[in-house]
Design a protein around this motif. Structure first.
Motif: not given
Length: 110
Positions: A21-22, A25, A29-30, A33-34
């Motif tokens: 995820h990091d 992100s 982009c977040k 990642a989500d």
């Protein structure tokens, strides 16, 4: 072996999810990642029923090790082991990495 299995993430697998995820992100982009995190958690959750459907990781099968199985959200691989009615997630990694070394370190202590 069918029915409801309890799925447990090892500390290493939890750290893998956090790192994936990091990384996404930071370099994408977040939102993406989500999305990846959500899909990986769906794969993990799907193992509550019929986890035996997963294939054997070829890197381990080549060594005669058939205790672990895998499921995918391409290119990510979820490596797990079934013990009685529990599924232990040991590794979640991008399959494009050097999986041989990663599996040896994480699962075989090498």
């Amino acid at each position: 072996m069918t029915g409801n299995f309890e799925v447990l993430l090892t500390a290493g697998a939890e750290q893998d999810l956090e790192s994936i995820h990091d990384y996404i992100s930071k370099f994408d982009c977040k939102a993406n990642a989500d999305h990846v995190l959500d899909r990986l958690l769906e794969v993990v959750e799907s193992l509550t029923t019929f986890p035996e459907r997963g294939s054997y990781p070829w890197e381990l099968s080549a060594l005669g090790i058939r205790e672990y199985r895998q499921s995918h959200f391409k290119p990510y691989r979820v490596i797990y082991r079934i013990i009685e009615q529990k599924v232990y997630i040991h590794l979640i990694a991008d399959g494009r990495r050097d999986m041989q070394s990663l599996l040896a370190r994480r699962l075989l202590g090498g």
